[in-house]
Design an enzyme around this catalytic site. Structure first.
Site, mmCIF file in Angstrom:
data_model
loop_
_atom_site.group_PDB
_atom_site.id
_atom_site.type_symbol
_atom_site.label_atom_id
_atom_site.label_comp_id
_atom_site.label_asym_id
_atom_site.label_seq_id
_atom_site.Cartn_x
_atom_site.Cartn_y
_atom_site.Cartn_z
ATOM 1 C CG ASN A 67 -6.065 7.556 0.515
ATOM 2 O OD1 ASN A 67 -6.417 7.276 1.661
ATOM 3 N ND2 ASN A 67 -6.764 7.195 -0.549
ATOM 4 C CB CYS A 78 -7.257 3.706 -2.525
ATOM 5 S SG CYS A 78 -8.927 3.108 -2.778
HETATM 6 C C1 UGA Z 1 -7.282 3.219 1.843
HETATM 7 C C2 UGA Z 1 -7.417 4.162 3.059
HETATM 8 O O1 UGA Z 1 -6.936 3.501 4.228
HETATM 9 C C3 UGA Z 1 -8.881 4.547 3.272
HETATM 10 O O2 UGA Z 1 -9.012 5.462 4.334
HETATM 11 C C4 UGA Z 1 -9.409 5.183 1.966
HETATM 12 O O3 UGA Z 1 -10.765 5.556 2.083
HETATM 13 C C5 UGA Z 1 -9.248 4.187 0.825
HETATM 14 O O4 UGA Z 1 -7.850 3.840 0.687
HETATM 15 C C6 UGA Z 1 -9.739 4.843 -0.435
HETATM 16 O O5 UGA Z 1 -9.104 5.781 -0.908
HETATM 17 O O6 UGA Z 1 -10.833 4.490 -0.904
HETATM 18 P P1 UGA Z 1 -7.685 0.593 1.471
HETATM 19 O O7 UGA Z 1 -7.149 0.787 0.090
HETATM 20 O O8 UGA Z 1 -8.932 -0.203 1.666
HETATM 21 O O9 UGA Z 1 -7.983 2.014 2.168
HETATM 22 O O10 UGA Z 1 -6.537 -0.129 2.282
HETATM 23 P P2 UGA Z 1 -5.602 0.186 3.530
HETATM 24 O O11 UGA Z 1 -6.146 -0.472 4.726
HETATM 25 O O12 UGA Z 1 -5.273 1.621 3.617
HETATM 26 O O13 UGA Z 1 -4.301 -0.618 3.094
HETATM 27 C C7 UGA Z 1 -3.575 -0.243 1.914
HETATM 28 C C8 UGA Z 1 -2.345 -1.089 1.736
HETATM 29 O O14 UGA Z 1 -1.382 -0.762 2.721
HETATM 30 C C9 UGA Z 1 -2.566 -2.593 1.834
HETATM 31 O O15 UGA Z 1 -1.879 -3.206 0.776
HETATM 32 C C10 UGA Z 1 -1.969 -2.952 3.181
HETATM 33 O O16 UGA Z 1 -1.475 -4.261 3.195
HETATM 34 C C11 UGA Z 1 -0.849 -1.936 3.287
HETATM 35 N N1 UGA Z 1 -0.436 -1.623 4.680
HETATM 36 C C12 UGA Z 1 -1.337 -1.071 5.548
HETATM 37 C C13 UGA Z 1 0.861 -1.866 5.075
HETATM 38 O O17 UGA Z 1 1.703 -2.345 4.291
HETATM 39 N N2 UGA Z 1 1.237 -1.552 6.356
HETATM 40 C C14 UGA Z 1 0.374 -1.012 7.241
HETATM 41 O O18 UGA Z 1 0.794 -0.741 8.387
HETATM 42 C C15 UGA Z 1 -0.941 -0.769 6.833
#
Ligand code: UGA
Length: 458
Positions: free
Chosen positions: A231, A283
Site C-alpha cells: 500500500n 486503506c
Molecule cells: C487499496 C489497494 O489498492 C489494495 O490492494 C488493498 O488491498 C486495499 O487498499 C486495502 O488495503 O484493503 P482501495 O483502497 O480499494 O485498495 O483503493 P485503490 O484502488 O488502491 O485506490 C485508492 C485511492 O487512490 C483512490 O482514492 C483512487 O482514486 C486513488 N488513485 C488510484 C489515484 O489517485 N490515482 C491512481 O492512479 C490510482
C-alpha cells in the site's frame, strides 16, 4: 436432513477436494466478501459481526455496502446452505479455520493503527478455538502483531495455531480479487506447525492454488509488512505522479502525456499513475501513517520519512483543487454555485472514508460557495457524515445554474456525460477535471473552459 456438502462439493464447479468449516470474524468489505467467496469455493462458512443490522442485511443477501457483484455472490452462496451469518461468536465453534477480518482504523489524534477490534476479535475467538484449529489474520496490522497474537492463542489453547495471510482486494473489485488473487502470502510459524498451517491454507484455497497462483511462504513479520509495503508503494506511485503534476503546472507541461510516456517503460508501468486529486479511502492514507508510526516505535523512522512527503503531496492536491475552483470563478468563491460530481473516494464504491471529493466539497462550502454534491452510490453515506452539504440525485440537478462543475470521482456515467447537453443546464460552462478523466477536446469543442490538475488550461 442436513445437506451433503461433500457430494455437492466433489461435483462442484471449483474443484475443492475437501470442504472445510470456516468462521470469518468481521463482516466489512474484507470479511463479508471473504466469507461468501469461501462458501463459493465449497466450504461451510459462518460470518460473525457485532453489528446486528449488518448481519440482518447479509442474511437476506443484501450487501451493507456498494460492491459490484457481491449481492449476486451472496444470493448464490446463501442458497447453497453453506453460508450463514451470526452476531454470536459462539457460532464459530466447530470451525477449523477462523479468519480475523476486522478493521484497523487510524487512532484518533494519532498516526498509529487502532488495534482494539483485532484484539477483541482474537479474545472472543479464544472461547471457541480448539486444539488443531488455525486462526488466520487478514486485517492490516502493524508488524509484530501476529507474533503477539500467536502467543496469546497458543498460550490459551495449546495446539491451536496462527497464520498471517494478508488480503490485497480493491474496493469495487472485491469479489474478483478475493476469488482470483494475484498472489497468496502465508506468514507461518516455524517448523512442523508452519507445515500444518500451510496445508490447511492450501486446502481452503485449493482451486486458487491449483491455478498456479504465486504463493509466498514466509514468517509473520514479512507477511504483515508485505501488505503495508504494497500500500505504501501504491501511495508513493500516486504521489509521485501528482508531484510531477505540480511541476507540470509550473512549467506548462502535460502530466497525462508524461504518465503515458513513462508508463510505456514496463519497469515503471502505467497503472496507478493517474494524476489528479490523489488517494483517499479506508486503506492507503491510514496505512502509510500507521507504517510510519510503527517504524518510529521500532527506531527506524528515518526509513519512512519519505512517506510523510507522500502524504503531504497527496493533501496539497486537495488544496490546489480548491484554488483552481476559485481561479475559474474569477477570484472569489463567495456565492458561487458549484456542482461536485462524485463523493465516494473512488468510483464503483459508496465508501466515503477520507474521500478527497468530499474534502474539497466541504472546503469550497466553507469558503462561501454554494455546493451541490452528487454521486451514483454514496449520497446516503455522505449525507450522514457531512449533513451540512447539499446533495442532488443526478449530475444535471447538481449542475443546475452552476458557475462551475467539478469532476472529483471518475464514475463511468460522469466520464460519459455529453458536454453539449450538459452545457444547457449550467450558468457558466466551466469544468474542472479533478481526475483527468474527461476528454478535453470534446468538452472544449462544446464551448467549455476545461481545467485539470497538471495540465494547461483548455
Ligand atoms: C487499496 C489497494 O489498492 C489494495 O490492494 C488493498 O488491498 C486495499 O487498499 C486495502 O488495503 O484493503 P482501495 O483502497 O480499494 O485498495 O483503493 P485503490 O484502488 O488502491 O485506490 C485508492 C485511492 O487512490 C483512490 O482514492 C483512487 O482514486 C486513488 N488513485 C488510484 C489515484 O489517485 N490515482 C491512481 O492512479 C490510482
Amino acid at each position: 436432513m442436513g445437506i451433503d456438502h461433500r457430494a455437492f462439493v466433489s461435483g462442484g464447479r471449483d474443484g475443492v477436494e475437501r470442504f472445510m468449516r470456516i468462521s470469518v470474524v468481521g463482516c466489512g468489505y474484507l470479511g463479508a466478501v471473504h466469507a461468501a467467496a469461501m462458501a463459493d469455493l465449497g466450504h461451510e462458512v459462518v460470518g460473525v459481526d457485532v453489528d446486528e443490522s449488518k448481519i440482518a442485511a447479509l442474511r437476506e443477501a443484501r450487501a451493507p455496502f456498494y460492491e459490484p457483484g457481491f449481492e449476486e455472490l451472496l444470493a448464490r452462496t446463501l442458497a447453497t446452505g453453506r453460508l450463514r451469518f451470526s452476531t454470536d461468536v459462539a457460532e464459530a465453534a466447530g470451525a477449523q479455520l477462523h479468519f480475523v477480518c476486522v478493521g484497523t482504523p487510524q487512532k484518533r489524534g494519532e498516526n498509529g493503527a487502532d488495534l482494539r477490534y483485532v484484539e477483541a476479535a482474537a479474545e472472543s475467538l479464544l472461547g471457541v478455538v480448539s486444539p488443531g484449529d488455525l486462526v488466520v489474520g487478514k486485517s492490516t496490522v502493524p508488524v509484530g502483531t501476529a507474533a503477539r497474537l500467536a502467543e496469546l492463542v497458543g498460550g490459551k489453547v495449546p495446539g491451536a495455531l496462527l497464520a498471517w495471510n494478508p488480503e490485497f482486494l480493491r474496493e469495487g473489485f472485491a469479489v474478483h480479487d478475493t476469488l482470483h488473487p494475484d498472489r497468496l502470502v502465508y506468514g507461518l510459524p516455524d517448523g512442523a506447525d508452519g507445515a500444518t498451517a500451510e496445508r490447511m491454507l492450501d486446502e481452503v484455497y485449493a482451486p486458487i492454488v491449483a491455478r498456479g497462483t504465486p504463493k509466498v511462504i514466509t514468517d509473520y513479520a514479512t507477511a504483515e509488512m508485505v501488505k503495508t509495503a504494497a500500500n505504501s508503494f501504491l501511495a508513493t506511485k500516486i504521489s509521485f505522479i501528482n508531484a510531477m503534476a505540480e511541476l507540470c503546472e509550473a512549467t506548462g507541461a502535460d502530466v497525462c502525456q508524461l504518465a503515458d510516456a513513462i508508463g510505456y517503460d514496463d519497469r515503471i508501468g502505467r497503472k496507478f499513475l493517474n494524476a489528479g486529486l490523489g488517494f483517499g479511502g479506508g486503506c492507503l492514507p491510514k496505512d502509510i501513517r500507521a507504517f510510519m508510526a510503527r517504524a518510529g516505535e521500532l527506531g527506524a523512522d528515518q526509513a519512512l520519512t519519505f512517506l510523510r512527503e507522500v502524504d503531504n503531496i497527496n493533501m496539497r492536491r486537495r488544496i490546489r483543487m480548491v484554488e483552481l475552483a476559485r481561479e475559474v470563478c474569477g477570484g472569489s468563491l463567495l456565492g458561487k454555485r458549484i456542482a461536485v460530481l462524485g463523493a465516494a473516494f473512488k468510483p464503483d464504491s459508496d465508501d466515503i472514508r477520507d474521500s478527497p471529493a468530499l474534502n474539497v466539497a466541504a472546503q469550497l462550502q466553507l469558503q462561501g460557495a454554494v455546493v451541490r454534491v452528487t454521486d451514483p452510490a454514496a449520497v446516503e453515506n455522505s449525507r450522514r457524515e457531512w449533513p451540512h452539504l447539499d446533495y442532488a440525485a443526478t449530475p444535471e440537478e447538481a449542475a443546475e445554474r452552476a458557475d462551475a462543475v467539478l469532476l472529483l470521482t471518475e464514475w463511468k456515467q460522469y466520464r460519459e456525460l455529453d458536454p453539449v447537453a450538459f452545457g444547457k443546464v449550467v450558468a457558466g460552462k466551466r469544468v474542472l477535471d479533478g481526475r483527468n478523466a474527461l476528454d478535453r477536446e470534446t468538452w472544449t469543442a462544446a464551448g467549455w473552459t476545461y481545467r485539470a490538475l497538471g495540465r494547461r488550461a483548455g
